[in-house]
Design a protein around this motif. Structure first.
Motif, PDB file in Angstrom:
ATOM      1  N   ASP A  79       2.058   2.229  -3.778  1.00 58.20           N
ATOM      2  CA  ASP A  79       2.176   3.974  -3.217  1.00 58.20           C
ATOM      3  C   ASP A  79       3.411   3.983  -2.544  1.00 58.20           C
ATOM      4  O   ASP A  79       3.373   3.491  -1.350  1.00 58.20           O
ATOM      5  CB  ASP A  79       1.008   4.441  -2.776  1.00 58.20           C
ATOM      6  CG  ASP A  79       1.033   5.882  -2.089  1.00 58.20           C
ATOM      7  OD1 ASP A  79       1.953   6.332  -2.144  1.00 58.20           O
ATOM      8  OD2 ASP A  79       0.050   6.384  -2.285  1.00 58.20           O
ATOM      9  N   ARG A  81       4.775   6.544  -1.267  1.00 60.74           N
ATOM     10  CA  ARG A  81       4.533   7.554  -0.354  1.00 60.74           C
ATOM     11  C   ARG A  81       3.856   6.981   0.822  1.00 60.74           C
ATOM     12  O   ARG A  81       4.385   7.545   2.150  1.00 60.74           O
ATOM     13  CB  ARG A  81       3.655   8.875  -0.531  1.00 60.74           C
ATOM     14  CG  ARG A  81       4.281   9.719  -1.596  1.00 60.74           C
ATOM     15  CD  ARG A  81       3.108  10.654  -1.837  1.00 60.74           C
ATOM     16  NE  ARG A  81       3.682  12.148  -2.094  1.00 60.74           N
ATOM     17  CZ  ARG A  81       4.302  12.958  -1.543  1.00 60.74           C
ATOM     18  NH1 ARG A  81       5.371  12.236  -0.567  1.00 60.74           N
ATOM     19  NH2 ARG A  81       4.571  14.107  -1.688  1.00 60.74           N
ATOM     20  N   SER A 113       3.646   6.437 -11.649  1.00 59.55           N
ATOM     21  CA  SER A 113       2.254   6.389 -10.697  1.00 59.55           C
ATOM     22  C   SER A 113       1.603   4.880 -10.940  1.00 59.55           C
ATOM     23  O   SER A 113       1.464   4.832 -12.042  1.00 59.55           O
ATOM     24  CB  SER A 113       1.849   7.514 -10.722  1.00 59.55           C
ATOM     25  OG  SER A 113       0.795   7.751 -10.033  1.00 59.55           O
ATOM     26  N   ARG A 116      -2.332   4.533  -6.154  1.00 59.98           N
ATOM     27  CA  ARG A 116      -2.257   6.010  -5.191  1.00 59.98           C
ATOM     28  C   ARG A 116      -3.188   5.641  -3.940  1.00 59.98           C
ATOM     29  O   ARG A 116      -4.554   5.503  -4.316  1.00 59.98           O
ATOM     30  CB  ARG A 116      -2.868   7.122  -5.805  1.00 59.98           C
ATOM     31  CG  ARG A 116      -1.831   7.817  -6.839  1.00 59.98           C
ATOM     32  CD  ARG A 116      -2.109   8.951  -7.172  1.00 59.98           C
ATOM     33  NE  ARG A 116      -1.285   9.075  -8.541  1.00 59.98           N
ATOM     34  CZ  ARG A 116      -1.869   9.812  -9.590  1.00 59.98           C
ATOM     35  NH1 ARG A 116      -3.274  10.407  -9.248  1.00 59.98           N
ATOM     36  NH2 ARG A 116      -1.417  10.195 -10.499  1.00 59.98           N
ATOM     37  N   THR A 120      -2.552  10.008  -0.617  1.00 61.52           N
ATOM     38  CA  THR A 120      -1.422  10.544  -1.692  1.00 61.52           C
ATOM     39  C   THR A 120      -2.379  11.296  -2.895  1.00 61.52           C
ATOM     40  O   THR A 120      -1.870  12.181  -3.284  1.00 61.52           O
ATOM     41  CB  THR A 120      -0.796   9.403  -2.319  1.00 61.52           C
ATOM     42  OG1 THR A 120       0.201   8.730  -1.302  1.00 61.52           O
ATOM     43  CG2 THR A 120       0.287  10.022  -3.479  1.00 61.52           C
ATOM     44  N   ASN A 121      -3.373  10.785  -3.458  1.00 59.78           N
ATOM     45  CA  ASN A 121      -4.088  11.389  -4.549  1.00 59.78           C
ATOM     46  C   ASN A 121      -4.458  12.917  -3.997  1.00 59.78           C
ATOM     47  O   ASN A 121      -4.580  13.640  -4.797  1.00 59.78           O
ATOM     48  CB  ASN A 121      -5.223  10.429  -4.916  1.00 59.78           C
ATOM     49  CG  ASN A 121      -5.873  10.701  -6.018  1.00 59.78           C
ATOM     50  OD1 ASN A 121      -5.063  10.533  -7.389  1.00 59.78           O
ATOM     51  ND2 ASN A 121      -7.002  11.635  -6.171  1.00 59.78           N
ATOM     52  N   TYR A 124      -1.943  15.274  -4.338  1.00 60.76           N
ATOM     53  CA  TYR A 124      -1.658  15.618  -5.863  1.00 60.76           C
ATOM     54  C   TYR A 124      -2.626  16.296  -6.199  1.00 60.76           C
ATOM     55  O   TYR A 124      -2.465  17.379  -7.196  1.00 60.76           O
ATOM     56  CB  TYR A 124      -1.350  14.279  -6.628  1.00 60.76           C
ATOM     57  CG  TYR A 124      -0.181  13.599  -6.549  1.00 60.76           C
ATOM     58  CD1 TYR A 124       0.787  14.081  -5.522  1.00 60.76           C
ATOM     59  CD2 TYR A 124       0.094  12.172  -6.824  1.00 60.76           C
ATOM     60  CE1 TYR A 124       2.111  13.056  -5.421  1.00 60.76           C
ATOM     61  CE2 TYR A 124       1.110  11.278  -6.607  1.00 60.76           C
ATOM     62  CZ  TYR A 124       2.221  11.845  -5.645  1.00 60.76           C
ATOM     63  OH  TYR A 124       3.271  11.224  -5.552  1.00 60.76           O
ATOM     64  N   ARG A 127      -2.175  19.973  -5.392  1.00 62.05           N
ATOM     65  CA  ARG A 127      -1.008  20.686  -6.206  1.00 62.05           C
ATOM     66  C   ARG A 127      -1.414  20.786  -7.455  1.00 62.05           C
ATOM     67  O   ARG A 127      -0.915  21.737  -8.187  1.00 62.05           O
ATOM     68  CB  ARG A 127       0.165  19.732  -5.835  1.00 62.05           C
ATOM     69  CG  ARG A 127       0.881  19.512  -4.568  1.00 62.05           C
ATOM     70  CD  ARG A 127       2.114  18.639  -4.892  1.00 62.05           C
ATOM     71  NE  ARG A 127       2.496  18.521  -3.285  1.00 62.05           N
ATOM     72  CZ  ARG A 127       3.656  17.527  -3.209  1.00 62.05           C
ATOM     73  NH1 ARG A 127       4.069  16.807  -4.096  1.00 62.05           N
ATOM     74  NH2 ARG A 127       4.126  17.589  -1.872  1.00 62.05           N
ATOM     75  N   SER A 128      -2.416  19.931  -8.341  1.00 60.27           N
ATOM     76  CA  SER A 128      -2.680  20.206  -9.499  1.00 60.27           C
ATOM     77  C   SER A 128      -4.083  20.025  -9.928  1.00 60.27           C
ATOM     78  O   SER A 128      -4.627  19.013  -9.370  1.00 60.27           O
ATOM     79  CB  SER A 128      -1.735  19.271 -10.431  1.00 60.27           C
ATOM     80  OG  SER A 128      -2.214  19.450 -11.791  1.00 60.27           O
ATOM     81  N   VAL A 131      -5.386  16.709 -11.665  1.00 55.31           N
ATOM     82  CA  VAL A 131      -5.255  15.237 -10.810  1.00 55.31           C
ATOM     83  C   VAL A 131      -6.763  15.231 -10.440  1.00 55.31           C
ATOM     84  O   VAL A 131      -7.216  15.975  -9.793  1.00 55.31           O
ATOM     85  CB  VAL A 131      -4.404  15.386  -9.747  1.00 55.31           C
ATOM     86  CG1 VAL A 131      -4.720  14.030  -8.948  1.00 55.31           C
ATOM     87  CG2 VAL A 131      -3.140  15.067 -10.064  1.00 55.31           C
TER      88      VAL A 131
END
Length: 185
Positions: A79, A81, A113, A116, A120-121, A124, A127-128, A131
């Motif tokens: 990951d 990030r 990707s 994660r 991080t997951n 995400y 945001r969506s 996921v």
């Protein structure tokens, strides 16, 4: 038995998780088993898009996984990030290898990707809605990828026909492959 195989070696790898994943890797997917058995070596070529890190080479030979190659793959699949790596499930690499062979792919998979970290997951997932809160990416069992020069629909169709795990096709132009239960979306 070769000493570099996490599933065959008498010496346990660091951590129970790596040992468990190595043992699970010995249980081949039915759709991949015959193809894998015929290979004296399994190779993989990947490029991690965000970091530019690459792996190109053999990760399995003489009936066992190469621990050094698995460690290098774990780092490439980390990951970025969180700058955090985890032991990836070697069955994921077998899925990628089998798909690459079936497609006669010469170039590397572009990985956007791999592993994660939970943070991080969660980011995400906020945001969506696409996921998963319990994504196989967090278990080191999934990769989102593209294969330059190949239609993502064709890659997904080939992987789905092989019945070797989860296959998702995303309109952004990438394919999700995992070594979990066979399913499609």
């Amino acid at each position: 038995m070769p000493a570099d195989c996490p599933c065959c070696a008498g010496e346990a790898l660091p951590g129970r998780r790596r040992l468990l994943l190595g043992a699970l890797a010995c249980v081949a997917f039915p759709g991949v088993a015959a193809q894998a058995a015929a290979q004296p070596e399994r190779r993989l070529h990947i490029l991690r898009v965000q970091t530019g890190d690459r792996f190109g080479g053999v990760y399995w030979r003489d009936g066992c996984y190469d621990r050094d190659a698995l460690r290098r793959l774990d780092w490439v699949m980390r990951d970025p990030r969180q700058a955090e790596a985890t032991p990836m499930d070697p069955r994921l690499f077998d899925v990628l290898n089998a798909v690459a062979l079936r497609l006669d792919a010469g170039g590397p998979f572009h990985i956007n990707s791999g592993y994660r970290a939970p943070a991080t997951n969660a980011l995400y997932a906020r945001r969506s809605s696409r996921v998963s809160q319990i994504s196989l990416h967090m278990s080191g069992m999934a990769a989102d990828l593209s294969l330059p020069g190949r239609d993502p629909v064709a890659v997904a169709r080939v992987a789905a026909a092989m019945q070797v795990g989860g296959v998702g096709l995303y309109r952004e132009g990438f394919v999700h492959l995992d070594c979990g239960p066979a399913r499609r979306w």
